[in-house]
Design a protein around this motif. Sequence first.
Motif, PDB file in Angstrom:
ATOM      1  N   GLN A 256       0.830  -1.203   0.000  1.00 34.25           N
ATOM      2  CA  GLN A 256       0.000   0.000   0.000  1.00 34.25           C
ATOM      3  C   GLN A 256       0.865   1.254   0.000  1.00 34.25           C
ATOM      4  N   THR A 257       1.869   1.266  -0.888  1.00 38.42           N
ATOM      5  CA  THR A 257       2.756   2.418  -1.021  1.00 38.42           C
ATOM      6  C   THR A 257       2.843   2.825  -2.472  1.00 38.42           C
ATOM      7  N   GLU A 258       3.220   4.076  -2.681  1.00 40.31           N
ATOM      8  CA  GLU A 258       3.486   4.533  -4.041  1.00 40.31           C
ATOM      9  C   GLU A 258       4.753   3.849  -4.547  1.00 40.31           C
ATOM     10  N   PRO A 259       4.799   3.479  -5.836  1.00 40.02           N
ATOM     11  CA  PRO A 259       6.004   2.838  -6.364  1.00 40.02           C
ATOM     12  C   PRO A 259       7.236   3.729  -6.191  1.00 40.02           C
ATOM     13  N   ASP A 260       8.298   3.172  -5.675  1.00 43.98           N
ATOM     14  CA  ASP A 260       9.564   3.880  -5.524  1.00 43.98           C
ATOM     15  C   ASP A 260      10.599   3.164  -6.383  1.00 43.98           C
ATOM     16  N   ASN A 261      10.898   3.745  -7.531  1.00 43.69           N
ATOM     17  CA  ASN A 261      11.784   3.079  -8.499  1.00 43.69           C
ATOM     18  C   ASN A 261      13.157   2.786  -7.912  1.00 43.69           C
ATOM     19  N   ALA A 262      13.690   3.735  -7.148  1.00 44.36           N
ATOM     20  CA  ALA A 262      15.041   3.561  -6.609  1.00 44.36           C
ATOM     21  C   ALA A 262      15.092   2.407  -5.619  1.00 44.36           C
ATOM     22  N   VAL A 263      14.099   2.326  -4.722  1.00 43.92           N
ATOM     23  CA  VAL A 263      14.093   1.252  -3.725  1.00 43.92           C
ATOM     24  C   VAL A 263      13.842  -0.099  -4.401  1.00 43.92           C
ATOM     25  N   PHE A 264      12.936  -0.126  -5.374  1.00 49.05           N
ATOM     26  CA  PHE A 264      12.674  -1.391  -6.069  1.00 49.05           C
ATOM     27  C   PHE A 264      13.916  -1.869  -6.816  1.00 49.05           C
ATOM     28  N   PHE A 265      14.621  -0.941  -7.443  1.00 45.23           N
ATOM     29  CA  PHE A 265      15.854  -1.319  -8.150  1.00 45.23           C
ATOM     30  C   PHE A 265      16.875  -1.878  -7.168  1.00 45.23           C
ATOM     31  N   ALA A 266      17.018  -1.220  -6.011  1.00 47.67           N
ATOM     32  CA  ALA A 266      17.965  -1.713  -5.004  1.00 47.67           C
ATOM     33  C   ALA A 266      17.567  -3.107  -4.531  1.00 47.67           C
ATOM     34  N   PHE A 267      16.283  -3.335  -4.414  1.00 45.35           N
ATOM     35  CA  PHE A 267      15.786  -4.645  -3.976  1.00 45.35           C
ATOM     36  C   PHE A 267      16.130  -5.721  -4.996  1.00 45.35           C
ATOM     37  N   THR A 268      15.888  -5.456  -6.256  1.00 42.88           N
ATOM     38  CA  THR A 268      16.131  -6.471  -7.289  1.00 42.88           C
ATOM     39  C   THR A 268      17.616  -6.706  -7.538  1.00 42.88           C
ATOM     40  N   GLU A 269      18.464  -5.837  -6.995  1.00 41.39           N
ATOM     41  CA  GLU A 269      19.908  -6.030  -7.126  1.00 41.39           C
ATOM     42  C   GLU A 269      20.469  -6.981  -6.073  1.00 41.39           C
ATOM     43  N   LEU A 270      19.674  -7.322  -5.056  1.00 41.75           N
ATOM     44  CA  LEU A 270      20.148  -8.245  -4.026  1.00 41.75           C
ATOM     45  C   LEU A 270      20.382  -9.626  -4.631  1.00 41.75           C
ATOM     46  N   SER A 271      21.367 -10.329  -4.120  1.00 40.68           N
ATOM     47  CA  SER A 271      21.769 -11.587  -4.768  1.00 40.68           C
ATOM     48  C   SER A 271      20.731 -12.687  -4.624  1.00 40.68           C
ATOM     49  N   PHE A 272      19.832 -12.584  -3.639  1.00 49.43           N
ATOM     50  CA  PHE A 272      18.811 -13.625  -3.472  1.00 49.43           C
ATOM     51  C   PHE A 272      17.527 -13.308  -4.231  1.00 49.43           C
ATOM     52  N   VAL A 273      17.559 -12.250  -5.027  1.00 47.01           N
ATOM     53  CA  VAL A 273      16.438 -11.918  -5.913  1.00 47.01           C
ATOM     54  C   VAL A 273      16.852 -12.245  -7.335  1.00 47.01           C
TER      55      VAL A 273
END
Length: 648
Positions: A256-273
């Motif tokens: 229930q948050t507005e999309p945050d491109n920077a945080v999502f990109f950081a998340f998908t850069e994690l090695s377990f993603v």
Amino acid sequence: MLLNAISGQREYRLVHVCGTGGIGKTVLLREVEMRAAQREVEFLLIDGESAFYSPSQFTESLFFLLEEHGLLEGYSSRSISLAACLAALKVAAESRQIVLAVDSYEHVASLDNWFRRSVIEPLLPQVVVILAGRQSLKGEWVHSPAWRRMIKELHLKEFDYSQTASYLTKFQISQHHRETIWRFAKGHPLTLSLVAALPETSIAVMDKKDRQADEVFESVARRWLKEVNNPYLDDYIEAASILRKFDQAVLSYLMQTEPDNAVFFAFTELSFVKKTGAHWSLHELFRNFMAQDFKKRNGEKHGLISQRAIQYYMDRLMSSKRSATDFAELFYHIGNEKIKAAFFQDLTRKSYYVEKAEQADMEDVSTYFQKRKELSMENSVDFYEQDTAETITHFVSEAHNRKENELFFDLEDYKELGCEAFHLLRDDKEGEALGLSVVIPISADTIDYLKTKPVSRAYFRQLSAEELIEYHVEDRIAGWFIRMIDCLDPTDAEARSCLLHELFPLLLSGGRILVSTPLPFYQHLLHEFGFEEVPGATHYDYGKDQPSPTYLLDVRGHRIADYLRRLLEPVTKKPELSAATLFKFTEREQAIVELVLQGYQNGEIAKNLYVTEVTVKKHMTRILKKVQVRNRTQLVRKMMEMNALPFQ
């Protein structure tokens, strides 16, 4: 590749080893270090986690490493400099092979550009450089054609099933226990090594949540979590742990948050993603642990987000964007253990794909029929559901298999259907047909066939003339009769699950779906799916003691919406969590948010609560951080989206 590097082959002067946490990068470097010593190669290994706080810290670490290897004759610790270290390395490289290896390279972070330009560039090509880290190289490493040509990439992957079995055999672990370990650890090397060291009693009850086994999985998960240095990512991990796959849209909906491109990109850069097509997913081992951990820590919030996942896919199915994937994900999140066990088996052990048969494939269909007719023994297959640790057994008797061979496996009997009714399950490596589904389209072309053949005739013969006309259409398909789901290896749960999963598109067909079976396993599944038994359409084609009801699911027109609503009745939406519970507000923070919602400013809040305005501002800072909003306007909007009564 690494042996080529330490052997001095010129095209292997810069190697990058990449893989998720616990995949074995450090073990591999230690093995290469040992091989290097056997070949009289100087192997200098630096730990990136401790050596890259600053350029001076790296320089000092490198200096003492060179000193330890006797490569700094004529230098003193009072003359520590990067230039001196690089010069010593180049001098040593004139008489022997030198390898500089950096482990945990993901910790280099902001020093990456400095290290590439100030250390690696001056050393190449005289010195071999090996980098090992969790993430792929980025920035100039990939943007520069020169660096791209120079780097040799080595991506480490988990063991496949046969490699896992071979590894566990060395520890004299039985076949049954190997299967249990595979279900939980998959082929993750670190997890396998830790589990293999457990006592047999713990391995035997691993699927019952044994404490020692749980400690293993927790230690591996904690190792992955060391990558997470942004507190905003905690909510992403919680939401993603509930999903089999995700994109930014579904995560934003769940949180229930507005999309945050920077945080999502950081998340998908994690090695377990990992990226899978148009979506991402968590490493399954990590996802399983985090989902269980999330549920234990905050069951209310876990339930809320699970409900939101159901609502998300329900909304998509009620829109024009719906797809068979949305149906599959909805069924997964509804949480019926029988459906999850049968339709969502993990497919990492083997690589399968299902293809619709074309005319050229009919020879493979014929070969499959011949092989299948030779199989008539009784068999059983266990479907394991990870979340509940439930095992569901599908048993088929020898008598049933013999009768099925008589009734079905004669290709001449099915030639008039053409190839459209057949789908083949193939092994991705060899392309061999290992399974078969037969789903007969119902139309004017097939209605006479269905009225006369065993299993299907019971239903079509009891229809009235008016009802038959509804199926007797020439310009479209009026429905589908699921005649067969079959595997050459009846004990292969993954193969059967893969074939079953391919049935989800039928739910979008806009027709009627029919199936008839005497097997309790499939009868239970049909009930869970919402199929209804057709009165007067039970037959005994499998034998006098084998009653076979016919089941019907009607998804024509508006009925699809009615079907979805009935499907969700057992999981009626629970009340939303209060904001206080969801965001873990303290009592003081709750009081402040209540006053903010009433329009109070900081000074007014201070007077109301008998505190200073500075104290209110400090509390507001913590509140905004917890809710992940930037100002009080966004805070009010967020609270109103939660129905404006945040603390009841």
